[in-house]
Write an enzyme that holds these catalytic residues in place. Sequence first.
Site, short mmCIF file in Angstrom:
data_model
loop_
_atom_site.label_atom_id
_atom_site.label_comp_id
_atom_site.label_asym_id
_atom_site.label_seq_id
_atom_site.Cartn_x
_atom_site.Cartn_y
_atom_site.Cartn_z
N SER A 82 58.38 50.40 -6.37
CA SER A 82 59.04 50.69 -7.64
C SER A 82 57.98 50.79 -8.73
O SER A 82 56.79 50.86 -8.42
CB SER A 82 60.08 49.63 -7.95
OG SER A 82 59.49 48.38 -7.95
N LYS A 115 61.94 60.18 -16.15
CA LYS A 115 62.41 59.16 -15.21
C LYS A 115 63.89 59.44 -14.97
O LYS A 115 64.75 59.13 -15.79
CB LYS A 115 62.21 57.76 -15.77
CG LYS A 115 62.58 56.70 -14.76
CD LYS A 115 62.05 55.36 -15.17
CE LYS A 115 62.23 54.28 -14.12
NZ LYS A 115 63.46 54.27 -13.40
N ASP A 117 67.53 59.22 -13.57
CA ASP A 117 68.31 58.03 -13.23
C ASP A 117 69.20 58.31 -12.01
O ASP A 117 70.39 58.58 -12.12
CB ASP A 117 69.17 57.63 -14.43
CG ASP A 117 69.58 56.18 -14.35
OD1 ASP A 117 69.15 55.48 -13.41
OD2 ASP A 117 70.35 55.73 -15.22
N ARG A 141 66.09 54.79 -0.07
CA ARG A 141 65.01 53.84 -0.30
C ARG A 141 65.29 52.51 0.37
O ARG A 141 64.39 51.85 0.87
CB ARG A 141 64.82 53.64 -1.80
CG ARG A 141 63.77 52.61 -2.14
CD ARG A 141 63.58 52.49 -3.64
NE ARG A 141 62.50 51.60 -3.96
CZ ARG A 141 62.61 50.29 -4.08
NH1 ARG A 141 63.78 49.71 -3.91
NH2 ARG A 141 61.58 49.53 -4.38
N LYS A 299 51.91 59.00 -14.49
CA LYS A 299 51.13 58.71 -13.28
C LYS A 299 49.69 59.14 -13.53
O LYS A 299 49.47 60.23 -14.06
CB LYS A 299 51.70 59.48 -12.09
CG LYS A 299 53.14 59.09 -11.77
CD LYS A 299 53.77 59.96 -10.71
CE LYS A 299 55.23 59.57 -10.56
NZ LYS A 299 56.02 60.56 -9.82
N CYS A 421 83.33 21.95 -9.88
CA CYS A 421 83.57 20.72 -9.12
C CYS A 421 83.97 19.54 -10.00
O CYS A 421 84.32 18.48 -9.50
CB CYS A 421 82.34 20.36 -8.27
SG CYS A 421 80.95 19.81 -9.27
N CYS A 441 78.39 20.60 -4.74
CA CYS A 441 79.21 21.50 -5.56
C CYS A 441 79.45 22.80 -4.78
O CYS A 441 78.50 23.44 -4.33
CB CYS A 441 78.51 21.80 -6.88
SG CYS A 441 79.39 23.04 -7.85
#
Length: 681
Positions: A82, A115, A117, A141, A299, A421, A441
């Site tokens: 990523s 980028k 989406d 991926r 990049k 709880c 719990c």
Amino acid sequence: MTDAAAEKIEKLRNEIRRHEHLYYVLDKPEISDAQYDALMNELKRLEPAHPELITPDSPTQRVGGKPAEGFKKVRHSRPMLSLDNAYSEEEMADWDRRVRELARDLPVEYTAELKLDGLSVALQYQPEETGGARLAAGLTRGDGQIGEDVTSNIRTIRSVPLSIGADKLKKTGLPPSIEVRGECVMPAAAFERLNREREREGLPPAVNPRNAAAGTLRTLEPSIVANRRLVLYAYFLLVNGEYWPQGQAATLDALTAMGFRVNPHRGRMTSIDGMMQFIEKAESERATLGYEIDGVVFKVDAQATQQRLGYTGRAPRWAIAYKFTAQQAITQMEDIMITVGRSGKLTPTAMLRPVFVGGVTVSRATLHNADFIERMGLKIGDWVKVERGGDVIPKVAEVVEDAEHPRGTRKFSFPSVCPECGNAVVREEGEADWRCVNADCPAKLRESLLHFGSRGVMNIEGLGEAAVAQLLERGLVKSVADLYSLTEEQLVDLERFAEKSARTLLAEIRNSKKAGLSRVLMGLGIRFVGERTAELLAAEFGSIDAIMAASREELERVEEVGPRISEAIEDFFARPANRALVQALKDAGVEMTAEKKQRSAELAGLTFVLTGTLPNLTRDQAKQKIEAAGGKVAGSVSKKTSYVVAGEEAGSKLDKARELKILVLDEARLLALLEARPPAQ
Ligand code: IVH
């Protein structure tokens, strides 16, 4: 087969491919849809008479057989990583500075891309007899290491070439075995159409195009996928599991030349000004693109520079995602709900009147902790500004108060007992969170199970909220280790559990035994031990026994493990219940070893001399780090010294270094040098 017929079919296919490329890749159709349909119908009419000619890369063969048994899991040829994120010019400048520092004498030029989406996919092409390449597999991926084989669905995406001609490969100088990676997105128009359809069918709308694209790619019916009009934008090219050596800009050109769709909004620059200009332009065009973007990816262009910069555990140092700033909306807070996490932490969540922010409908937002609510003076019924940035969980940014938005009236008091709880909750000195300290719990166990099974941890598909709730209700599991002794009979008994899903879940549980040491470490839920730390610990120690036996000092030898983390690890394994859990997992056959990292010899042959007081590291720590990277530490400066690491109040050694013209590093530079070592991947 007559040659004339074969020739006609082949000609027709090429004609159709050309029009598909013009329409789906270049966005420049030359014929009408009706004319295209006519060509396609003609081909469909001719092909059946010559079944021997129906090759898998024929345009008629996009929608083919469906996977019978769900999707196979396949290991990626190289992990799909990523990106690290930046949110401001300042952070971009920091990144740029660091890139230049690490690149030293190598060129630094950036390629900018949007980028997108969507979700990243990997397309594997294999040689075919003609000398060209044929799409052999398309993978999601997944967790980055292992993806799902969704080839039959990928084939339906018209911007994905089913084959690449030998001529095109030749022109770009590429072999026929290549892998192309890119982003699969659902355009806004397709998303709207999908939601109109869902509404007609009485289904809840899809939240956003990215989720819709992900869901579509995992649909078991390729004809549905074909209808959804996904688009694939290519951005990476791998040859023999390595990035193509020509650099990023040339990669995009080669992909274009091979017939892939490459996003036209791209740029090249060398300065931070250039980057900021590109960001500004992208942001201004964002609303009219017709597909969602959430930032810009930069990049480093040259591969040699990329290699020198290397990787952190999960992301390349040579790339960064600039994320657009959060988007905001105003809505009313109807209530505050408290949830109990696996560590017993009580988290308040704002229950909001649903509001559309940055492309999704938001009905909850995190309120962090009791102090946050107090600081904001939040009352139930207040109007609040909700903020959402990228995939970050929505936040309440501020309380709004004006004529249209009067203040709420109901005061909220943080509970003094655990809502699950009923035990008293405690808040330790110096901590922001209230915790339920009841070891039994039920919420803790539930959350631990969900965490253990989640993607990125043990990856047990099917172990979702519904399944976990039932397992707990029937008392079938009392710890994560009990998962491994579940039987088919026990599972079929659960509501909505057919024999098949019971068997699948059991198979998933069984498979998870091989997830590996770092995943198990994460799954145990040790405080502060996330993915990266778990991976580093696994690589350093090689087994759970070695980690349990390690002293704090030994633990801290691991990069990124400081006193806070080493203490958490020690605490965790000091508890008998946790040791018993580890033993139970071991007995169940869960793998708890990993390959030990070979000591890097990157600094081999280099001699360092330390002098003065460093801001963060003690002398010993610095020495250990250098030695861990294969370097030597000497006591005095001589001609043989490669670097002098100088801190505050450095004395005669520094003078000597200057005299001998030896390079002097400060602590930050030393760390940068150490980190520039390639990752153990
Ligand atoms: S490069 C190792 N380029 O963003 C490099 N990613 O936050 C990672 N993405 O998983 C991918 N547009 O799904 C790259 N032009 C682009 C991208 C892009 C969108 C996604 C991709 C990745 C995620 C990382």
